[in-house]
Design an enzyme around this catalytic site. Sequence first.
Site, PDB file in Angstrom:
ATOM      1  N   ASN A   1      61.712  23.083  66.338  1.00 11.34           N
ATOM      2  CA  ASN A   1      60.806  22.229  65.567  1.00 11.34           C
ATOM      3  C   ASN A   1      61.592  21.084  64.935  1.00 11.34           C
ATOM      4  O   ASN A   1      62.409  21.310  64.041  1.00 11.34           O
ATOM      5  CB  ASN A   1      60.118  23.042  64.461  1.00 11.34           C
ATOM      6  CG  ASN A   1      59.318  22.152  63.512  1.00 11.34           C
ATOM      7  OD1 ASN A   1      58.199  21.750  63.809  1.00 11.34           O
ATOM      8  ND2 ASN A   1      59.891  21.825  62.354  1.00 11.34           N
ATOM      9  N   GLU A   2      61.397  19.877  65.445  1.00  9.83           N
ATOM     10  CA  GLU A   2      61.806  18.605  64.827  1.00  9.83           C
ATOM     11  C   GLU A   2      63.301  18.320  64.815  1.00  9.83           C
ATOM     12  O   GLU A   2      63.721  17.339  64.183  1.00  9.83           O
ATOM     13  CB  GLU A   2      61.240  18.494  63.400  1.00  9.83           C
ATOM     14  CG  GLU A   2      59.730  18.432  63.360  1.00  9.83           C
ATOM     15  CD  GLU A   2      59.154  18.174  61.974  1.00  9.83           C
ATOM     16  OE1 GLU A   2      59.918  18.207  60.999  1.00  9.83           O
ATOM     17  OE2 GLU A   2      57.934  17.945  61.881  1.00  9.83           O
ATOM     18  N   ASP A   3      64.113  19.062  65.545  1.00 10.35           N
ATOM     19  CA  ASP A   3      65.549  18.810  65.479  1.00 10.35           C
ATOM     20  C   ASP A   3      65.926  17.474  66.131  1.00 10.35           C
ATOM     21  O   ASP A   3      66.808  16.763  65.626  1.00 10.35           O
ATOM     22  CB  ASP A   3      66.321  19.962  66.115  1.00 10.35           C
ATOM     23  CG  ASP A   3      66.302  21.207  65.237  1.00 10.35           C
ATOM     24  OD1 ASP A   3      65.623  21.178  64.196  1.00 10.35           O
ATOM     25  OD2 ASP A   3      66.940  22.202  65.595  1.00 10.35           O
TER      26      ASP A   3
ATOM     27  N   SER B   1      59.740  20.213  69.755  1.00  9.09           N
ATOM     28  CA  SER B   1      58.452  19.692  69.286  1.00  9.09           C
ATOM     29  C   SER B   1      58.749  18.922  67.998  1.00  9.09           C
ATOM     30  O   SER B   1      59.177  19.529  67.008  1.00  9.09           O
ATOM     31  CB  SER B   1      57.463  20.826  69.017  1.00  9.09           C
ATOM     32  OG  SER B   1      56.214  20.303  68.603  1.00  9.09           O
TER      33      SER B   1
END
Length: 865
Positions: free
Chosen positions: A437-439, A492
Site C-alpha cells: 500500500n502506497e510505497d 496500490s
Amino acid sequence: MPLTKSPLSANWQFRQTTSLNNSTASSFLPVSQFPTVAHLDLLHHGLIKDPYIDINEIETLWVNDADWEYRTTFPSPASSPSSRHELYFEGLDTICSIALNGKTILETRNMHMEYRIDVTKFLSEKEGDENVLELKFRNAPEFAKKEKDRIGYKGNGTDVHFGGPERLFVRKAQYHWGWDWGPAINTSGPWKPVWLESWSEDKGRIKEWIVRQEVSEDLKTAAVKIQGSVEGGKGENLSIEIQDPLGKLVVTQGFSVDLEGEFKGEIKVSSPDLWYPFTYGAQPLYTVTCSLASADTKSIKLGFRRLRLLQHPLKNEPGTSFTFEINNTPIFAGGSCWIPGDFMLPRMSSKRYRDWLELAKSGNQAMIRVWGGGLVESEDFYSACDELGILVWQDFLFACGDYPAENGFVEEVKAEAEQQIKRVGHHTSLAIWAGNNEDYMLAERWGWDYNPDDNNPENWAKTNFPARLIYERTLPEVCERLAGDVPYWRSSPYGGYNSNDKTIGDVHIWNVWHGKMSPYQSYKDYTSRFVSEFGFESAPSLRTLHSAITDPSERHWQSLTFDAHDKGPGHQRRYGMYSGENFRFQFNPLASFVYCSQFLQAEAMSYAYNHWRREFRGPGEENCSGILVWQLNDIWPGTSWALVDVNGGRKPSFYITKRALSKVVVGMERVVTGVYGNYMTDWSYPEKRDKVEIWAVNGFVTELEATLKLSAFDISSGEEVELPEKERTRKLTLGGNRTTELTKIDIPCADKTVLVAYLDDEKTGERLARWISWPEPLKFVKFHKNLKVEAAIEGEVVTLKSNAPVKGVVLQVPLEEGGDDAVFDDNFVDLVPGEEIKIGVKGLDGRKIETRFLCDWEYKEGFVL
C-alpha cells in the site's frame, strides 16, 4: 490411527514479565478467553482501562512495551511406536520463545505465519501425564528497534507516517503502531488457536494440498488443479471427490503419490455452474475433498469462474483500461476498503466478519480491498466473501514505509507470502494480490532513489528504496507459482511512469481532503481507470460518540477527548473550510457537528461515485472500472473516513454509495454555461450553471427499456416550475452493463430551482432510479420559510413527504429513546413536494423517530438538534 486435532484452549494463564507499571499481572492469572492477547486479559481483570474510551489510550501505552508469558498444561495423548505428535500454532503475536516441559522448542518472530513443530520426543511418555507449554513474548517495538539498528535504516525519516521506522523491521500488523483512524495498541499474545495434532507414521497424513481452478474461454469446462504432499504412510494413493452445490457427487478420481510423497493432477468438470459477484449472478460453490485412506481427509469449498484483468487501449481516452472480467463479462467493481475489525483481534468472530460483509453487500458493494497495513484475513472473511459474491482485492502486508531488503528479512517475507497464498489462495472471491500500500507513491513523493527504468536488483540494493526486490522479484515469483489465475499487481496505487497515473492502473486520490485539499466537486477532474482509495472524514453517530466520551463536558467537537478520537491530521481546519465553501453550518452542540460532518462526507461521496461510475461506458470505453472508498469500517469509536462506525451506525455516505451502486442509476450534472458580469468579476462570483447533463447506468448485462421523467420546483416557494413538454417524458433503450448519455437541457431559473429525474421500467412501471439536482453552493440557497418534513410510521415502513424541496433528510431514533438506532433501508434523502418516499426500517420497537435536514440558518426548525 487417523489424524486427530485437539485444541489446546483450556487452562491458560498469563503474567507480565517486565516491571513497567504497578497495576500489572506479576503473578499468573487466568486468561479472559483463548485465543487472546495481553490487552484483553488486562481488561478482563480490571488492570487497565478500555483504551477505546476517553483518552485511556495514553494510560495504556505501557502495555505495548511490556513482555508477557502465557502457559497451559495438557495431557499426553495415547501413543505407539509409529505415533507422531505436532504442536500447531496458527498465529503468535509476535516475538515468542516456546518451551515444552522446560525445553525451548521454537523461536518465532512473525505474526503472519503459522508454525508447526514435532514434539513427539518432548512430551511426557505416559498417556495422561501433564505437559507444560510456555509461550514467552517479548514486546515487538523493542525487538523492532534492535532489528532496525542491526539491518540499518536507509530512509530519511520522512517516509514513515505512523509510528516509528522500527515498525518496518518486524513482520507484525503495521496498524498496531497507530494510524490516522485509530489508536496505538500494540498487542502481544497467542492471537490464533493452538492445536496438538497426532497421527500414525504407518498410516500417514496429507501434509499439504493446494487447489486451484481454471475455466475454459468458452466457459464450458473447468479444470480443478491439485498438488500437494503426503507424509508417512505405505504408498497409499489419494482419492479426490467433487460434489456440486447441492451435494451431488460430480466426479471421483484417484491420485498417485510418488516416491517423494508428492502428488499432482487435474480433474475436468463439464458444464460447471459459474460463480459471479452478486451484482452479476449467483455464487454456486462446489466441495472438493481429498482423502488418504482412512487416515486423513481435507475439504474446501470452490467456485468456478474465469478471471482476467483487462488492460487494453481505450477508444476515446489515453492509456489503458483496468477492468476485472469475470466469466467473459467486464465487471464494474464498486465497493470499499477494509481495515482490521479490531485491535484485539481474538475478539473478531465469524459472526462479526459475516455481519460486516453482509452490511457491505446490503450497500451494493461488490468488491472489498483488504489493506496492506493489516492482515491477510481470517478464513471466515474469505469464505463469507465467496458465499456472498464479494470480490476481494488483497494487499500484501506492507504499508506506507521504506522497508528493508536484507537477505533474512526477504526470506521471511517469501515464506510468509507462500504460507498466506497457500492458506487462502483457493478462495473464489480473490481477484488480485497487490504488492503493498502506497510505497511507490511515497518513493515519488519523498524523492527516494527510484528509477522505474532500472530493472537491476543489484542497483536497487544500493539505493534507499531496496524493497523493490520484494515487490518486483520475490512476491511476483511466489504468485506465479501459487496464486493460480489471480493476478499480481506491483503496488496500490501503481501504473504508468507515475504510480498515481490517472490513465493506467489504479490510483489513490487524496488531493481532496488531504494534499491540495481540492473541493470535493473536483473529484471529476481526478477520474481514473480504477480508484482503489479515496475518502472524506466525518464523525460517527451521536450514540457512538457518547459511548466513547463519558464526561458530558467533553462532548463537543473542540474538546481534548473528541480530538483524541480523531487521528486525522489537520481535521479541525478541513471541516471548517469544506463546510464554509458549501453550506451554512453549525458545529455545536455535538449533534449538529455529527450532522454537518456527515453531510459533507455524503455530498463528497455523491460527487465521486456518480461521476466515476458514469465513465464505465461499455467495451473500449471502460474509462473508470472501479471505485473503492476509504473505508468501509471503523475499529474504535472515533471520527474517520468510514462509511459505517464501529457500532454499525450507517452514516449518510453509506446510503449515498448504496444508491450510486444500484443496479440502475440516473445521474445529473449541472454544467458551466457562463459567468456573472464579465471578465472583471468572473473570479468573484460563482459560475453560471444553466444546463444539466443527464445520463443513466444500466447494471444489467442486457438492454433495458425505460422512461425518463423530469420535473422542477422552486426551492423557496415549493411551487412546480414548468418544463417544456418534450423534456418532461421520453422513452429510452439503455445498453447493458454500461452508461448511456440521455440528454442535455436548460434549467429554468437555475440558481433557485431543483430538477428531479425519475427512471421507470417501461414494461412494469417500476421506479428504477431517482435523482434531485440542486444549485450550488448550497450556502446561497434560500429554503422555504416554513419548511415541513413529515415522517409517518406504519409497521416497518416510514413514509416521508415535504411541502417544499429539502436537502439531506436523516431519519434516526432520538438518543433519549434509548437503545441502538433503528436500521433504515435508505436514509439521507432529498424530497420535493407531491411525492411520498417509503423507507423500510427494522428495530424501531415502538420508539419514535426524528428527522434532521439542511435549511436556512435563521429558520432553525429541523436543524439545531
